[in-house]
Design an enzyme around this catalytic site. Structure first.
Site, PDB file in Angstrom:
ATOM      1  N   TYR A 140       3.002   1.160 -13.381  1.00  0.00           N
ATOM      2  CA  TYR A 140       2.972   0.294 -12.197  1.00  0.00           C
ATOM      3  C   TYR A 140       3.348  -1.135 -12.564  1.00  0.00           C
ATOM      4  O   TYR A 140       4.176  -1.771 -11.893  1.00  0.00           O
ATOM      5  CB  TYR A 140       1.578   0.346 -11.584  1.00  0.00           C
ATOM      6  CG  TYR A 140       1.422  -0.376 -10.271  1.00  0.00           C
ATOM      7  CD1 TYR A 140       1.925   0.162  -9.094  1.00  0.00           C
ATOM      8  CD2 TYR A 140       0.744  -1.592 -10.204  1.00  0.00           C
ATOM      9  CE1 TYR A 140       1.765  -0.494  -7.880  1.00  0.00           C
ATOM     10  CE2 TYR A 140       0.580  -2.254  -8.998  1.00  0.00           C
ATOM     11  CZ  TYR A 140       1.093  -1.704  -7.840  1.00  0.00           C
ATOM     12  OH  TYR A 140       0.929  -2.360  -6.641  1.00  0.00           O
ATOM     13  N   ASP A 185       8.160   5.442   6.785  1.00  0.00           N
ATOM     14  CA  ASP A 185       7.196   5.866   5.784  1.00  0.00           C
ATOM     15  C   ASP A 185       7.466   7.324   5.438  1.00  0.00           C
ATOM     16  O   ASP A 185       8.089   8.053   6.225  1.00  0.00           O
ATOM     17  CB  ASP A 185       5.761   5.701   6.305  1.00  0.00           C
ATOM     18  CG  ASP A 185       4.738   5.697   5.180  1.00  0.00           C
ATOM     19  OD1 ASP A 185       4.613   4.639   4.528  1.00  0.00           O
ATOM     20  OD2 ASP A 185       4.100   6.730   4.944  1.00  0.00           O
ATOM     21  N   LYS A 222       6.799  -2.992 -11.297  1.00  0.00           N
ATOM     22  CA  LYS A 222       6.675  -4.217 -10.512  1.00  0.00           C
ATOM     23  C   LYS A 222       7.331  -5.401 -11.224  1.00  0.00           C
ATOM     24  O   LYS A 222       7.952  -6.260 -10.572  1.00  0.00           O
ATOM     25  CB  LYS A 222       5.196  -4.516 -10.243  1.00  0.00           C
ATOM     26  CG  LYS A 222       4.529  -3.565  -9.263  1.00  0.00           C
ATOM     27  CD  LYS A 222       5.093  -3.697  -7.861  1.00  0.00           C
ATOM     28  CE  LYS A 222       4.312  -2.908  -6.836  1.00  0.00           C
ATOM     29  NZ  LYS A 222       4.900  -2.996  -5.482  1.00  0.00           N
ATOM     30  N   ILE A 267      -6.000  -6.574  -2.027  1.00  0.00           N
ATOM     31  CA  ILE A 267      -5.915  -6.577  -0.570  1.00  0.00           C
ATOM     32  C   ILE A 267      -6.672  -5.359  -0.055  1.00  0.00           C
ATOM     33  O   ILE A 267      -6.428  -4.233  -0.504  1.00  0.00           O
ATOM     34  CB  ILE A 267      -4.450  -6.524  -0.098  1.00  0.00           C
ATOM     35  CG1 ILE A 267      -3.646  -7.692  -0.676  1.00  0.00           C
ATOM     36  CG2 ILE A 267      -4.384  -6.509   1.428  1.00  0.00           C
ATOM     37  CD1 ILE A 267      -4.109  -9.053  -0.229  1.00  0.00           C
TER      38      ILE A 267
END
Length: 256
Positions: free
Chosen positions: A162, A38, A166, A195
């Site tokens: 975004y 990360d 994607k 999520i």
């Protein structure tokens, strides 16, 4: 699941409390050696420490997904440490309020936000594949999973950068599946819906979550563990004949 024990997984985007972390923990429980990576090394280390405390095998490494050299060094570190690379999970994303609040529509999005989002979510994933795929092809086995988003099918009126980044992962994934397939390497997509990760909880309101739940064909919204299982499956020998595919993991929000 079959074929995971003793294999090596790299989680590119393993921040504590998010999808990558849950997946790293699940893969370690399945017997894999795991590298948690990360931008924030402390977050990655917290996940690796949790795994080792539970008796699993894991090590943390900081990396910058927008820097090809950094990603290449991460992959080299993984292979040097564990002797191979069998599963790569590209899941890193910048969902910070600083970025997402400025990712508006096509008529107004600042070009620096557009470029940054492409750098993280599309170019960054390509860097990982570029350097992992030859290793997996030489081994004659491997599985790569890229993280898309259900928002691609929704066509929201904001977050143009975004959505575009994607969407590009469809082509990258299909291309990789074609290049790697005859060498025993598979590449697939998972597309999460809402999520309730650490990042998502920080970026959404309770009202938004309630309204979203009302539109989902499920009794609750998703949690990071709901993605960990599908990734483990796509890494395993149980999914040997699945290649170049996209899986919606959204509780039935989208029927496509």
């Amino acid at each position: 699941m079959q074929g995971l024990r003793g294999k090596v997984a790299l989680i590119a985007g393993a921040a504590e409390g998010n999808i990558g972390a849950a997946t790293a923990i699940r893969l370690a429980r399945e017997g894999m050696h795991v590298v948690t990576a990360d931008l924030n090394e402390a977050n990655a280390k917290a996940v690796a420490d949790e795994i080792t405390a539970a008796g699993g095998s894991a090590v943390a490494k900081a990396f910058d997904i927008t820097d090809e050299t950094s990603y290449k060094e991460l992959i080299e570190f993984t292979v040097d440490r564990f002797g191979g690379l069998h599963g790569l999970f590209n899941v890193a994303a910048d969902l910070s309020a600083r970025t997402m609040s400025r990712d508006t529509d096509v008529t107004s999005v600042p070009l620096d936000i557009w470029q940054h989002t492409i750098d993280v979510t599309l170019s960054g994933y390509m860097y990982g594949i570029r350097h992992a795929l030859p290793i997996m092809m030489e081994q004659g086995t491997g599985s790569i999973v890229n993280t898309m988003s259900s928002v691609v099918w929704m066509g929201k009126d904001v977050a143009v950068s975004y959505q575009t980044a994607k969407s590009g992962l469809v082509g990258l994934t299909r291309h990789t599946a074609t290049v790697g397939g005859k060498h025993g390497v598979r590449c697939n997509l998972i597309s999460p819906g809402v999520i309730l990760s650490k990042a998502s909880l920080a970026a959404t309101t309770e009202q938004f979550r309630e309204e979203t739940l009302a539109s989902v064909r499920s009794t609750r919204l998703g949690v990071p563990d709901d993605l960990a299982g599908p990734v483990a499956f796509l890494f395993s020998d149980d999914s040997f004949y699945i290649n170049g595919q996209s899986f919606l993991v959204d509780g039935g929000a989208n029927f496509t």
